[in-house]
Design an enzyme around this catalytic site. Structure first.
Site: not given
Length: 400
Positions: A162, A296, A307, A325, A330, A388
């Protein structure tokens, strides 16, 4: 400011669930409702419901001479690129084909075409005549873009989940600063596919409803598709006819890799914090000079908690924050570029900040979320992308 010269953004094209035309995109960002955010009940192997972000406008056809590169992902990329085709062609004419680079970030690339081809094979005993395995190779989209525009400079692909297209923008900045090229077409494209949807479903990470970032009731992500590309150079203007509009620039970049877990972020957001601090240092800015953070904000329990903690440690609780998002889904490897494009639209068109869509149940998350109609307080925006493996990127965009 630091001694590094900014990297200027001359054009930006995007196609995702927000829409394709600028008027539709702007309406989506301000209304909190996007035409491509749709409920689906036939995408998961379990038969369950989820929400996906689709690019709903018709996609352009791939010219016959590129039939070997005719994939859904490439058509999605071309739809975003067509919006800035004149600027791309002008940069090629100004600098020469060998002095322009193409960098693409992606994670699903042509998987959807591979899935369709495998379905045809299982039903008919043969793959479709127009299918070839190279259509689902990660570098197919970057090569297609270079072939389509006859670009002869460096061409490559980054696939770091991502953060892929956010890293494409970091690489663009580095190429330009090194003097190896004079212009870079950088961005990302990812399309919906069964593998990704069911993979996240297997991780219990999908929401059955529209995602709910930074709410105490958040329960997972929506997956989306999209493409976004930015044309960058070291010059503030690349032709005399360029409109006399504010200079929008990539001011700073920061990244880190905490490798805490294969899929879960560090619970305290240590890697996210390092990426944000490095981006500020690269831009020569203080936390107080950032007017908005495009988070994010995946609406998973772990991401939003870590976050928020990292943002508060770096910025305190006053900087305005939202996740877009719920308006795009996403978009995975394309997310960094898609959200960079959103930042560009806010800065270039002087839009109100994208409203945070959630249920209003904020709980104990100590950040200041954007409310409808709020304006940018400082002419600089940070955009976060986390992936990830603890792969973290923060980008800073601003008006000069």
């Amino acid at each position: 400011m630091n001694s590094n010269k900014p990297i200027y953004i001359h054009a930006c094209g995007i196609h995702c669930a927000l829409g394709l035309s600028r008027s539709v995109i702007h309406h989506s960002l301000q209304s909190g409702d996007a035409p491509g955010m749709q409920v689906t009940t036939d995408s998961l192997n379990s038969g369950g419901q989820t929400v996906v972000g689709r690019a709903v406008e018709p996609l352009p056809e791939i010219p016959a001479r590129f039939s070997h590169q005719n994939t859904y992902n490439n058509r999605l990329a071309l739809s975003a690129l067509n919006d800035i085709k004149p600027e791309i062609e002008h940069a090629i004419a100004r600098y020469g084909r060998e002095r322009v680079a193409v960098i693409v970030g992606t994670s699903t690339f042509g998987m959807a075409d591979g899935e369709a081809a495998m379905t045809a094979f299982l039903e008919n005993g043969a793959f479709p005549d127009d299918y070839h395995y190279h259509q689902q190779e990660p570098d197919n989209t970057a090569e297609f873009i270079a072939d389509y525009f006859d670009i002869l400079g460096p061409v490559y692909t980054l696939s770091t989940a991502c953060t892929s297209s956010a890293r494409a923008l970091i690489s663009a900045k580095r190429l330009l600063e090194s003097g190896l090229v004079d212009a870079v077409l950088a961005g990302g494209a990812d399309s919906l596919c069964q593998l990704t949807l069911n993979g996240f479903h297997g991780l219990d990470a999908l929401s059955s409803e529209r995602c709910n970032p930074f709410s105490q009731n958040r329960n997972g992500i929506n997956i989306g598709e999209g493409a976004a590309f930015l044309l960058l150079s070291r010059e503030p203007r690349i032709h005399e006819g360029e409109p006399n509009t504010p200079h929008i620039a990539l001011l700073g970049t920061g990244d880190s890799s905490d490798a805490h877990h294969i899929s879960a972020p560090h619970p305290d957001g240590l890697g996210a914090e390092r990426a944000m601090r490095r981006a500020l240092a690269d831009a020569g800015l203080s936390p107080a000079q950032i007017g908005y953070i495009n988070a994010h904000g995946t609406a998973t329990q772990l991401n939003d908690a870590m976050e928020s903690l990292a943002i508060v440690r770096v910025f305190g609780s006053q900087v305005l924050v939202s996740s877009t998002k719920p308006l795009t889904g996403h978009t995975l490897g394309a997310a960094g570029a898609v959200e960079a494009a959103i930042c560009w639209h806010v800065l270039h068109h002087q839009l109100p900040l994208p409203t945070q869509v959630n249920d209003g149940e904020i709980g104990d998350i100590p950040i200041s979320l954007v409310s409808p109609g709020m304006a940018l307080r400082q002419p600089a925006i940070m955009s976060n992308s986390f992936a990830f493996g603890g792969n973290n990127v923060s980008l800073i965009f601003g008006v000069l």
